[in-house]
Design a protein around this motif. Structure first.
Motif, PDB file in Angstrom:
ATOM      1  N   LEU A 141       0.825  -1.192   0.000  1.00  0.00           N
ATOM      2  CA  LEU A 141       0.000   0.000   0.000  1.00  0.00           C
ATOM      3  C   LEU A 141       0.862   1.246   0.000  1.00  0.00           C
ATOM      4  CD1 LEU A 141      -2.664  -1.008   2.659  1.00  0.00           C
ATOM      5  CD2 LEU A 141      -3.017  -0.853   0.205  1.00  0.00           C
ATOM      6  N   GLY A 142       0.250   2.345  -0.363  1.00  0.00           N
ATOM      7  CA  GLY A 142       0.941   3.615  -0.250  1.00  0.00           C
ATOM      8  C   GLY A 142       1.602   4.049  -1.520  1.00  0.00           C
ATOM      9  N   GLY A 143       1.487   3.272  -2.586  1.00  0.00           N
ATOM     10  CA  GLY A 143       2.085   3.652  -3.856  1.00  0.00           C
ATOM     11  C   GLY A 143       1.236   4.681  -4.564  1.00  0.00           C
ATOM     12  N   ILE A 144       1.789   5.218  -5.649  1.00  0.00           N
ATOM     13  CA  ILE A 144       1.080   6.189  -6.456  1.00  0.00           C
ATOM     14  C   ILE A 144       0.238   5.446  -7.476  1.00  0.00           C
ATOM     15  CG2 ILE A 144       1.361   8.057  -8.134  1.00  0.00           C
ATOM     16  CD1 ILE A 144       3.996   8.719  -6.760  1.00  0.00           C
ATOM     17  N   THR A 145      -1.033   5.751  -7.584  1.00  0.00           N
ATOM     18  CA  THR A 145      -1.914   5.132  -8.551  1.00  0.00           C
ATOM     19  C   THR A 145      -1.957   5.963  -9.814  1.00  0.00           C
ATOM     20  OG1 THR A 145      -3.292   4.225  -6.799  1.00  0.00           O
ATOM     21  CG2 THR A 145      -4.273   4.338  -8.987  1.00  0.00           C
ATOM     22  N   MET A 146      -1.598   5.360 -10.946  1.00  0.00           N
ATOM     23  CA  MET A 146      -1.614   6.026 -12.227  1.00  0.00           C
ATOM     24  C   MET A 146      -2.946   5.738 -12.896  1.00  0.00           C
ATOM     25  SD  MET A 146       1.352   7.404 -12.127  1.00  0.00           S
ATOM     26  CE  MET A 146       1.574   7.997 -13.792  1.00  0.00           C
ATOM     27  N   GLN A 147      -3.737   6.761 -13.169  1.00  0.00           N
ATOM     28  CA  GLN A 147      -5.035   6.580 -13.764  1.00  0.00           C
ATOM     29  C   GLN A 147      -4.963   6.884 -15.252  1.00  0.00           C
ATOM     30  OE1 GLN A 147      -7.854   8.930 -11.606  1.00  0.00           O
ATOM     31  NE2 GLN A 147      -8.008   7.437  -9.971  1.00  0.00           N
ATOM     32  N   ALA A 148      -5.602   6.020 -16.055  1.00  0.00           N
ATOM     33  CA  ALA A 148      -5.630   6.235 -17.489  1.00  0.00           C
ATOM     34  C   ALA A 148      -6.568   7.396 -17.819  1.00  0.00           C
ATOM     35  CB  ALA A 148      -6.090   4.957 -18.186  1.00  0.00           C
ATOM     36  N   GLN A 149      -6.319   8.045 -18.957  1.00  0.00           N
ATOM     37  CA  GLN A 149      -7.105   9.211 -19.352  1.00  0.00           C
ATOM     38  C   GLN A 149      -8.463   8.783 -19.887  1.00  0.00           C
ATOM     39  OE1 GLN A 149      -5.313  11.496 -22.443  1.00  0.00           O
ATOM     40  NE2 GLN A 149      -6.922  13.042 -22.492  1.00  0.00           N
ATOM     41  N   ASN A 150      -9.511   9.460 -19.410  1.00  0.00           N
ATOM     42  CA  ASN A 150     -10.858   9.229 -19.926  1.00  0.00           C
ATOM     43  C   ASN A 150     -10.976   9.861 -21.305  1.00  0.00           C
ATOM     44  OD1 ASN A 150     -13.555   8.709 -20.268  1.00  0.00           O
ATOM     45  ND2 ASN A 150     -14.249  10.281 -18.836  1.00  0.00           N
ATOM     46  N   LEU A 151     -11.380   9.074 -22.289  1.00  0.00           N
ATOM     47  CA  LEU A 151     -11.457   9.545 -23.666  1.00  0.00           C
ATOM     48  C   LEU A 151     -12.789  10.210 -23.996  1.00  0.00           C
ATOM     49  CD1 LEU A 151      -9.814   6.439 -25.384  1.00  0.00           C
ATOM     50  CD2 LEU A 151      -8.714   8.564 -24.669  1.00  0.00           C
ATOM     51  N   LEU A 152     -13.710  10.241 -23.035  1.00  0.00           N
ATOM     52  CA  LEU A 152     -15.041  10.800 -23.276  1.00  0.00           C
ATOM     53  C   LEU A 152     -15.198  12.166 -22.628  1.00  0.00           C
ATOM     54  CD1 LEU A 152     -17.287   7.642 -22.709  1.00  0.00           C
ATOM     55  CD2 LEU A 152     -16.225   8.448 -24.826  1.00  0.00           C
ATOM     56  N   THR A 153     -16.130  12.942 -23.147  1.00  0.00           N
ATOM     57  CA  THR A 153     -16.510  14.237 -22.588  1.00  0.00           C
ATOM     58  C   THR A 153     -17.956  14.162 -22.115  1.00  0.00           C
ATOM     59  OG1 THR A 153     -15.028  15.338 -24.157  1.00  0.00           O
ATOM     60  CG2 THR A 153     -16.675  16.712 -23.070  1.00  0.00           C
ATOM     61  N   ASN A 154     -18.225  14.810 -20.976  1.00  0.00           N
ATOM     62  CA  ASN A 154     -19.587  14.854 -20.429  1.00  0.00           C
ATOM     63  C   ASN A 154     -20.122  13.456 -20.137  1.00  0.00           C
ATOM     64  OD1 ASN A 154     -21.951  16.126 -19.508  1.00  0.00           O
ATOM     65  ND2 ASN A 154     -22.914  16.052 -21.540  1.00  0.00           N
ATOM     66  N   GLY A 155     -19.241  12.587 -19.637  1.00  0.00           N
ATOM     67  CA  GLY A 155     -19.674  11.237 -19.304  1.00  0.00           C
ATOM     68  C   GLY A 155     -20.595  11.180 -18.110  1.00  0.00           C
ATOM     69  N   ASP A 156     -20.579  12.253 -17.292  1.00  0.00           N
ATOM     70  CA  ASP A 156     -21.498  12.291 -16.148  1.00  0.00           C
ATOM     71  C   ASP A 156     -22.743  13.105 -16.441  1.00  0.00           C
ATOM     72  OD1 ASP A 156     -20.455  14.829 -16.201  1.00  0.00           O
ATOM     73  OD2 ASP A 156     -19.559  14.747 -14.194  1.00  0.00           O
ATOM     74  N   PHE A 157     -22.848  13.618 -17.673  1.00  0.00           N
ATOM     75  CA  PHE A 157     -24.031  14.344 -18.169  1.00  0.00           C
ATOM     76  C   PHE A 157     -24.314  15.639 -17.404  1.00  0.00           C
ATOM     77  CE2 PHE A 157     -24.584   9.842 -19.198  1.00  0.00           C
ATOM     78  CZ  PHE A 157     -24.722   9.911 -20.583  1.00  0.00           C
ATOM     79  N   GLU A 158     -23.337  16.091 -16.612  1.00  0.00           N
ATOM     80  CA  GLU A 158     -23.545  17.331 -15.862  1.00  0.00           C
ATOM     81  C   GLU A 158     -23.492  18.556 -16.766  1.00  0.00           C
ATOM     82  OE1 GLU A 158     -24.549  17.392 -12.802  1.00  0.00           O
ATOM     83  OE2 GLU A 158     -24.389  15.210 -12.598  1.00  0.00           O
ATOM     84  N   GLU A 159     -22.953  18.404 -17.980  1.00  0.00           N
ATOM     85  CA  GLU A 159     -22.928  19.514 -18.926  1.00  0.00           C
ATOM     86  C   GLU A 159     -24.198  19.573 -19.776  1.00  0.00           C
ATOM     87  OE1 GLU A 159     -19.318  19.514 -21.228  1.00  0.00           O
ATOM     88  OE2 GLU A 159     -18.156  18.752 -19.530  1.00  0.00           O
ATOM     89  N   GLY A 160     -25.159  18.710 -19.445  1.00  0.00           N
ATOM     90  CA  GLY A 160     -26.443  18.754 -20.139  1.00  0.00           C
ATOM     91  C   GLY A 160     -26.412  18.129 -21.517  1.00  0.00           C
ATOM     92  N   MET A 161     -27.209  18.706 -22.430  1.00  0.00           N
ATOM     93  CA  MET A 161     -27.420  18.119 -23.755  1.00  0.00           C
ATOM     94  C   MET A 161     -26.300  18.516 -24.716  1.00  0.00           C
ATOM     95  SD  MET A 161     -30.190  16.225 -23.630  1.00  0.00           S
ATOM     96  CE  MET A 161     -30.689  16.099 -25.340  1.00  0.00           C
TER      97      MET A 161
END
Length: 574
Positions: free
Chosen positions: A13-33
């Motif tokens: 534990l305690g290492g750095i987690t490298m997260q891959a880049q999300n290729l999508l925009t507005n995936g949480d739909f908070e930006e509306g239509m």
């Protein structure tokens, strides 16, 4: 010489987690239509959260109701992970849809999967290997094949980068002679045309007192490396230990290493190491001073990445559970029963977080990756204590196939929280894993959960824990399905039926008699506490004798099956 390949995995534990880049925009739909498109694109907001909402009125072709996001550069052969939350409403109950990646234009080639959504929000994670290439590819959700509501939120698409890397060492096979490596344990010899490093330690002391190192390696904290090498000793020494790993070349000499045992048979070692330090002048190290005798080292390699391959998947789905009255089942995960609301796998960020819902023959299955010792358990929490005293039996299907099988256990545990202030008691089943590469069904009375609270108090159950651990540290993948408590009753075609099964004498020295009041016994299977079947019969009678004369003294479990259902009874042999 005979060569044995051993694999060791070590992570902390305690290492750095490298997260891959999300290729999508507005995936949480908070930006509306915006960004998304298709006749199934319909953003709604409720309670401050935005999501995509569709209500399909009539069933037809899956693509007839579609939500897509295009403009994604995808090349054939690349592997992507598509994740999203999805659900339906209570009126619909459950329904299917298709999710995946594909071309936006004819011939609409795609890589997709059918998933089943329920009125409990689920997080899906699909691994997809592209069978097409286009700079204008898309993520797609096809929802037209079934009627009812589909809610989609938190959509991400990431490219699974190859975690392997280039070789970081020079002269790892020692064929260049006395170059690059250093230390008082650096001594290249050649025999039969093969060069290797040879050390004969005369007296034991500190491990680092006899050392072989190669420095100048750029290592950052949190990075994962795979160190492989061949090693042996001579017949006179027989066997001895040494330390191998990566670390700093200067004080404080922080390192990530592991003690291995070498024998007079050459072995190939593979160590997975997560760096707990950073330096552009790091090193690979072999410390051999703690024991006397010969050490031969050859073919040393260090690459960034874990070198893991995809886990072996079950070829078939878990067995289908029987039909039960919903009021007699508490389900944490199963397509057959309604899941307890607010159930969270990997709760509070504790234990394994590598949890993926996959589909096997159309059946939702949980894939869990657990690392010993860093995260060797799964924690499931449902948010509130519940009185489940009326439920008497536990069921879980699991499937595992691992080389790290020595002393392996998969122990289920239930945690009681009276007053909701933390665990007040628990009861656990010791479950040695003895079957690999096929589904194992545990269906036992809670009275066999003898570790912890012998009374199995469950008037305030709030958490479930599954521990997967063995004699060897490392990473294992386990698949689980149909995780629930029940009261050992099933539904017939017309009414709710409780089995009336009796066993006598119990305890017994030579035989048990099993009987039912009316329905014939179709099968009797007897298991020991290691899960091994020791007896099987198909009597098709209302009374049957189980021969115990050849069984050892101890506790056994008998699964009695009739046309009305199944019951498991504890048997005691004296």
């Amino acid at each position: 010489m005979k060569k044995i390949t051993l694999f060791f995995l070590l992570a902390f534990l305690g290492g750095i987690t490298m997260q891959a880049q999300n290729l999508l925009t507005n995936g949480d739909f908070e930006e509306g239509m915006t960004v998304w498109e298709g006749n199934g694109f319909n953003v709604q907001t409720d309670g401050g959260n935005s999501f995509n909402f569709v209500d399909v009125a009539s069933a037809g072709e899956p693509f007839a109701v579609n939500l897509s996001q295009r403009g994604i550069n995808i090349a054939q052969g690349q592997t992507f992970t598509l994740t999203f939350d999805a659900s339906t409403d209570a009126a619909t109950g459950s329904r299917t849809m298709i999710a995946g990646i594909g071309l936006f234009v004819d011939p609409f080639t795609n890589q997709s999967m059918e998933v089943t959504v329920t009125d409990v929000t689920q997080s899906f994670s699909l691994e997809l290997v592209a069978n097409f290439s286009s700079t204008d590819s898309r993520v797609l959700f096809d929802m037209g094949a079934a009627t009812g509501v589909v809610v989609i939120d938190n959509v991400t698409l990431t490219l699974n980068e190859n975690t392997g890397g280039d070789e970081l060492l020079e002269n790892g096979d020692f064929e260049q002679g006395m170059v690059v490596w250093e230390g008082n344990g650096f001594n290249v010899q050649t025999d039969g045309g093969n060069s290797f490093n040879f050390v004969d330690v005369a007296s034991a002391g500190e491990p680092f007192a006899v050392n072989l190192s190669q420095r100048g390696i750029n290592i950052a904290e949190g990075q994962t490396f795979t160190l492989t090498f061949d090693a042996s000793t001579d017949a006179t020494t027989g066997s001895r230990t040494m330390i191998a790993g990566i670390g700093l070349f200067v004080d404080p000499f922080t390192n990530q290493s592991m003690e291995v045992t070498v024998t007079d048979v050459t072995q190939t070692f593979s160590l997975e190491l997560v760096a707990n330090f950073s330096s552009t002048d790091s090193r690979v190290l072999f410390d051999m001073g703690a024991a006397t005798g010969v050490v031969v080292i050859d073919n040393v390699s260090l690459v960034q990445g874990n070198g893991n391959t995809d886990p072996v998947l079950p070829a078939v789905a878990a067995p289908t559970p029987p039909e039960r009255d919903p009021n007699t089942v508490f389900s944490l995960f199963s397509d057959a029963y309604t899941q307890q609301p607010n159930t969270v796998f990997g709760a509070f960020g504790v234990g394994t977080q590598d949890i993926t819902t996959i589909q096997i023959e159309g059946d939702n299955t949980q894939q869990l990756v657990l690392n010993q010792p860093a995260s060797e358990f799964l924690l499931v929490d449902w948010g509130e204590p519940l009185d489940l005293s009326a439920l008497t039996h536990f069921h879980m299907d699991y499937w595992i196939d691992t080389s790290l099988s020595t002393g392996l256990i998969a122990n289920p545990k239930w945690s009681n929280h009276v007053g909701d202030g933390g665990e007040t008691s628990f009861f656990q089943l010791t479950n040695p894993v003895v079957t690999f590469g096929e589904w194992v069904s545990i269906d036992v009375p809670l009275t066999v959960f003898v570790d912890g609270d012998a009374t199995q108090q469950r008037d305030a159950l709030r958490q479930f824990v599954l521990t997967l651990a063995g004699a060897e540290p490392g990473t294992r993948t386990i698949f689980i399905d149909n995780l629930y408590l029940h009261n050992n009753t099933t539904l017939s075609t017309e009414e709710f039926t409780s089995l009336d099964v009796s066993v006598y004498p119990n305890p017994s020295t030579d035989r048990w008699t099993v009987s039912t009041s009316s329905d014939s016994i179709t099968s009797v299977a007897v298991y020991d506490l290691l899960g091994r079947r020791v007896a099987l019969a198909t009597p098709n009678a209302t009374t049957f004798d189980i021969n115990a004369s050849n069984l050892r003294t101890g506790i056994y479990l008998a699964t009695i099956t009739t046309n009305q259902g199944q019951e498991t009874i504890k048997l005691i042999k004296r």
